[in-house]
Design a protein around this motif. Structure first.
Motif, mmCIF file in Angstrom:
data_model
loop_
_atom_site.group_PDB
_atom_site.id
_atom_site.type_symbol
_atom_site.label_atom_id
_atom_site.label_comp_id
_atom_site.label_asym_id
_atom_site.label_seq_id
_atom_site.Cartn_x
_atom_site.Cartn_y
_atom_site.Cartn_z
ATOM 1 N N MET A 181 0.828 -1.202 0.000
ATOM 2 C CA MET A 181 0.000 0.000 0.000
ATOM 3 C C MET A 181 0.867 1.258 0.000
ATOM 4 O O MET A 181 0.555 2.231 -0.699
ATOM 5 N N SER B 24 1.062 4.287 -2.809
ATOM 6 C CA SER B 24 0.481 5.509 -2.268
ATOM 7 C C SER B 24 1.021 6.776 -2.938
ATOM 8 O O SER B 24 2.187 6.858 -3.317
ATOM 9 N N ILE C 219 -8.950 -2.575 4.184
ATOM 10 C CA ILE C 219 -7.964 -2.181 3.175
ATOM 11 C C ILE C 219 -8.513 -1.073 2.285
ATOM 12 O O ILE C 219 -7.809 -0.123 1.934
ATOM 13 N N ALA D 288 -6.872 2.505 1.884
ATOM 14 C CA ALA D 288 -6.466 2.895 0.540
ATOM 15 C C ALA D 288 -6.895 4.320 0.235
ATOM 16 O O ALA D 288 -6.165 5.086 -0.425
ATOM 17 N N ILE E 197 -3.973 5.498 -2.593
ATOM 18 C CA ILE E 197 -3.195 4.556 -3.378
ATOM 19 C C ILE E 197 -3.727 4.475 -4.807
ATOM 20 O O ILE E 197 -4.909 4.692 -5.076
#
Length: 321
Positions: free
Chosen positions: A60, A64, A109, A113, A118
């Motif tokens: 991640m 990002s 997640i 995110a 991301i």
């Protein structure tokens, strides 16, 4: 519409290639092993009963576009003298907390995110933690990724078992869908037996990889792993991968042709590596794959690594070709 690339692996190998890839116009997905049972990830999977978050955290961060100060906080690991929080990364704790709050690791997640901005998707290969099992070439059985790695023994094959007795192992449907709709599947770089194969042996994943129309590419390691792949050529890595896939699935192998200087690598610092992977192009072709041999070597920090930009550029050119 951007081409869809699915990367399969874990550990520290994938982020090296992901960082430059996300700068391209591609739809990138990473599928990550859930069999890690060492360090902070291992402790959290045992105490909080979640999938190990470490590999997800690292990928991640690689995807990002958030402020570097926020990413530094996300990656911050508490010092060993901080008894209760010793060695835990802040990001691991956040993934664990959001999983408890939402009751679903995928939702956790997804929320993170958004916070981290991301570019791409990160899917655990399964939504429950799994135990990696291995059999050595002399028939010994080993259980648990950390124990398998620490044993430094030559391995024949691996499989996974549920962390809860009697539980059915099911592939994450998001991971399966990503594989089936992909334009390209990229394996590695990373530890063959403990980062790449633990994804493939999850029921439903191998079948999806056999069914997908995507071009499949393997990034061969630059160095062998102590015990597990000692003296392996790039072709021998490929043969093990194809054997676990159930057929010769790999279309192209990206293999490094540059020589690692004999006196450069600090083998004490990088204790899991052994020797440089030797090239065997004829054997790769016998496995049904195209040999793509280039200078992928990046020497830094007394170690030998892939030059992520060079690999990413080549992957993108293979997509266009």
């Amino acid at each position: 519409m951007p081409a869809k690339i699915v990367m399969i692996g874990g550990g520290s190998g994938l982020p090296v290639i992901i960082k430059p890839l996300v700068k391209q116009e591609v739809d990138l997905t990473a599928i990550v092993t859930v069999a890690d049972d060492g360090g902070s990830s291992g402790l959290l999977r045992d105490y909080v009963n979640i999938i190990p978050p470490g590999d997800i955290r690292n990928i991640m961060v690689a995807m990002s576009t958030a402020d570097q100060e926020l990413l530094a906080l996300f990656q911050y690991r508490f010092q060993t003298k901080d008894d209760f929080l010793a060695k835990h990364a802040v990001g691991n704790l956040l993934i664990a907390a959001l999983t408890e709050m939402t009751g679903d690791v995928s939702e956790a997640i997804t929320r993170l995110a958004k916070y981290l901005k991301i570019k791409g998707q990160v899917y655990p290969v399964a939504k429950e933690p799994l135990i990696l099992q291995a059999e050595t070439t002399d028939g010994q059985k080993l259980s648990g990724e950390a124990a398998i790695t620490a044993a430094h023994q030559a391995l024949d094959h691996v499989w996974v078992s549920p962390s809860t007795k009697g539980q059915k192992i099911t592939a994450n449907p998001e991971a399966v869908d990503a594989i089936l709709s992909a334009d390209m599947i990229v394996y590695g770089p990373g530890s063959l037996f403990t980062s790449i194969l633990p994804n493939i042996v999850v029921p439903g994943i191998k079948e999806a990889l056999q069914a997908t129309p995507a071009k499949q590419v393997y990034i061969a390691n630059i160095m062998t792993q102590k015990g597990e792949t000692d003296a392996y050529t790039d072709a021998e890595h490929l043969a093990v991968l194809n054997r676990h896939l159930g057929k010769k699935m790999i279309d192209a192998v990206l293999t490094n042709q540059s020589q690692v200087p004999a006196d450069f690598v600090d083998y004490q610092r990088w204790g899991e590596i052994s020797t440089q992977v030797k090239q065997d192009p004829k054997a790769i072709e016998k496995e049904g794959a195209e040999v793509v041999s280039r200078d992928f070597l990046l020497l830094r920090d007394a170690g030998a690594f892939h030059d992520g930009q060079k690999v990413a550029d080549l992957i993108f050119s293979l997509l266009e070709g």
